[in-house]
Design an enzyme around this catalytic site. Structure first.
Site, PDB file in Angstrom:
ATOM      1  N   CYS A   1       8.183 -18.030   0.590  1.00  0.00           N
ATOM      2  CA  CYS A   1       9.494 -17.961  -0.050  1.00  0.00           C
ATOM      3  C   CYS A   1      10.567 -17.903   1.021  1.00  0.00           C
ATOM      4  O   CYS A   1      10.337 -17.392   2.127  1.00  0.00           O
ATOM      5  CB  CYS A   1       9.566 -16.729  -0.954  1.00  0.00           C
ATOM      6  SG  CYS A   1      11.201 -16.387  -1.652  1.00  0.00           S
ATOM      7  N   ASP A   2      11.745 -18.388   0.688  1.00  0.00           N
ATOM      8  CA  ASP A   2      12.874 -18.370   1.613  1.00  0.00           C
ATOM      9  C   ASP A   2      13.254 -16.958   2.030  1.00  0.00           C
ATOM     10  O   ASP A   2      13.752 -16.737   3.136  1.00  0.00           O
ATOM     11  CB  ASP A   2      14.071 -19.059   0.944  1.00  0.00           C
ATOM     12  CG  ASP A   2      15.196 -19.354   1.925  1.00  0.00           C
ATOM     13  OD1 ASP A   2      14.904 -19.590   3.111  1.00  0.00           O
ATOM     14  OD2 ASP A   2      16.364 -19.362   1.499  1.00  0.00           O
TER      15      ASP A   2
ATOM     16  N   CYS B   1      14.855 -11.314  -8.541  1.00  0.00           N
ATOM     17  CA  CYS B   1      14.118 -11.612  -7.310  1.00  0.00           C
ATOM     18  C   CYS B   1      13.442 -10.362  -6.745  1.00  0.00           C
ATOM     19  O   CYS B   1      14.086  -9.321  -6.599  1.00  0.00           O
ATOM     20  CB  CYS B   1      15.067 -12.197  -6.271  1.00  0.00           C
ATOM     21  SG  CYS B   1      14.225 -12.715  -4.759  1.00  0.00           S
TER      22      CYS B   1
END
Length: 409
Positions: free
Chosen positions: A276-277, A331
């Site tokens: 993931c970023d 998130c």
């Protein structure tokens, strides 16, 4: 957008290298992962990436180019990328490109290329000059607002499709309508994304630049009310699209509101692939696509576990929340505030999201009803969309969620 089991891959051809020094940039510190690197993707990595990504993609393949600042790779790099895409795409496979940039390097040559090749460009702009320049400065400490506005003017002049990504921080969160109206009117934005700044030190302290949870909710609510009065069908706001998708039972058009994670990987300039970023670190490194095929990296059990943890580790407070169907705990990077019951971690922005999704519920029900055809009937794909956008239904709310999502990353 891709075959079942295939993943989306965000490429960073210059890693975390950037020509700006934005105060809230979470990715700039990732340069420490590659000491001594030139932060330029090699021809070998570029070709392997394009060949493997097209092979694992379905009828449509979207290439997402981000950074750092991806234009530092140079225009010839993207000319080469497009040539490789043409070489390796399958017959009838549709290939598109999105570029997220600060816009500083976009001259007429860049814009002509972006238009010719159909790139969707995301421009980072935090509002009017005083809001934008507070945190988005160059390495000499100068504001970048004027340069970004010139880049937008060039994009419009060349007919390049663009959207605007605005971060919401402690400075601009108190001025939602000022920010929204500027992005809509002065900047000409018709596709907008709002990203909350949440900075947390290792000590657990939240930075003064971070948006407060309640302020985040108020920011979204005030803009939503303006959008509902005059901009439905005229301006697309990503989080509003997500709220509508949740109400009509469509997949979330953005990963933070999906039930699980693990379908949006990151490719670093040297070929390393991460989960993931927001988790580009040694613990979340899957491997290198020069050593292990991308399809095999995407099939690793640890990635599946990472993705399921978002759903399976939801605290009691989230599980019983009335807006869970829309938020899904947001998130995981922001899931660090201790709840009162059982000490379970909840999302830092929970208060804001809960207020927003509750506020929009009734209007979204009405919009969903307006989009639903009468019993036994279907809206023709070429009929005007009932949302009032003026577009054909197939190009608006009749499209699948990935097709409607206008994002450059």
């Amino acid at each position: 957008m891709s075959r079942r089991g295939a993943v989306q891959l965000m490429a960073k051809p210059t890693g975390a290298a950037c020509n700006l020094a934005c105060d809230y940039c979470f990715f700039r510190a990732k340069t420490d992962l590659y000491p001594g690197s030139s932060f330029r993707m090699s021809e070998e990595v570029l070709e392997a990436y394009i060949r493997q990504y097209l092979a694992q993609s379905g009828p449509e393949a979207v290439f997402l180019w981000q950074g750092g600042e991806p234009t530092l790779a140079g225009l010839d790099f993207y000319r080469r990328a497009v040539a490789l895409q043409r070489r390796y795409r399958r017959p009838r496979q549709i290939v598109s490109n999105s570029l997220q940039t600060n816009g500083i390097l976009l001259d007429d040559s860049w814009c002509a290329f972006l238009r010719q090749e159909g790139f969707l460009v995301g421009i980072s702009l935090d509002g009017p000059a005083d809001r934008h320049d507070l945190y988005r400065r160059d390495k000499a400490g100068h504001g970048t607002f004027d340069k970004v506005m010139r880049a937008l003017a060039r994009l419009r002049r060349h007919g390049v499709e663009f959207n605007i990504l605005a971060t919401v921080n402690a400075a601009n969160a108190a001025h939602p309508l000022e920010v929204y109206r500027f992005l809509r009117d002065a900047a000409g934005g018709r596709f907008l994304q709002f990203i909350p700044v949440v900075e947390r030190a290792e000590s657990g302290e939240i930075s003064a630049r971070s948006v407060a949870p309640a302020a985040w909710g108020r920011f979204l609510i005030e803009i939503f009310d303006e959008w509902l009065r005059r901009d439905v069908g005229r301006v697309s706001v990503q989080i509003f699209e997500a709220a509508l998708a949740a109400r009509v039972g469509e997949p979330a058009p953005v990963c933070v509101f999906a039930e699980t994670c693990g379908q949006a990987l990151v490719l670093e300039h040297g070929g390393d692939v991460f989960m993931c970023d927001h988790f580009v670190d040694a613990r979340h490194r899957l491997g290198n696509l020069l050593e292990t095929p991308l399809a095999d990296l995407a099939a690793r059990a640890e990635l599946a576990r990472f993705g399921l943890d978002k759903r399976d580790a939801l605290p009691t407070r989230c599980q019983s929340c009335d807006v869970l169907f829309a938020c899904h705990g947001e998130c995981p990077k922001n899931r660090f505030v201790k709840a009162t019951e059982g000490g379970a971690d909840v999302n830092y922005l929970c208060e804001g999201y809960r207020a927003f999704f509750r506020h929009v519920d009734a209007p979204m029900r009405r919009l969903a009803a307006a989009l639903a055809p009468p019993p036994g009937e279907k809206i023709g794909v070429n009929a005007p969309c009932p949302c009032g956008s003026g577009q054909k239904f197939k190009r608006c709310h009749g499209a699948s969620a990935p097709d409607r999502k206008r994002t450059a990353g």
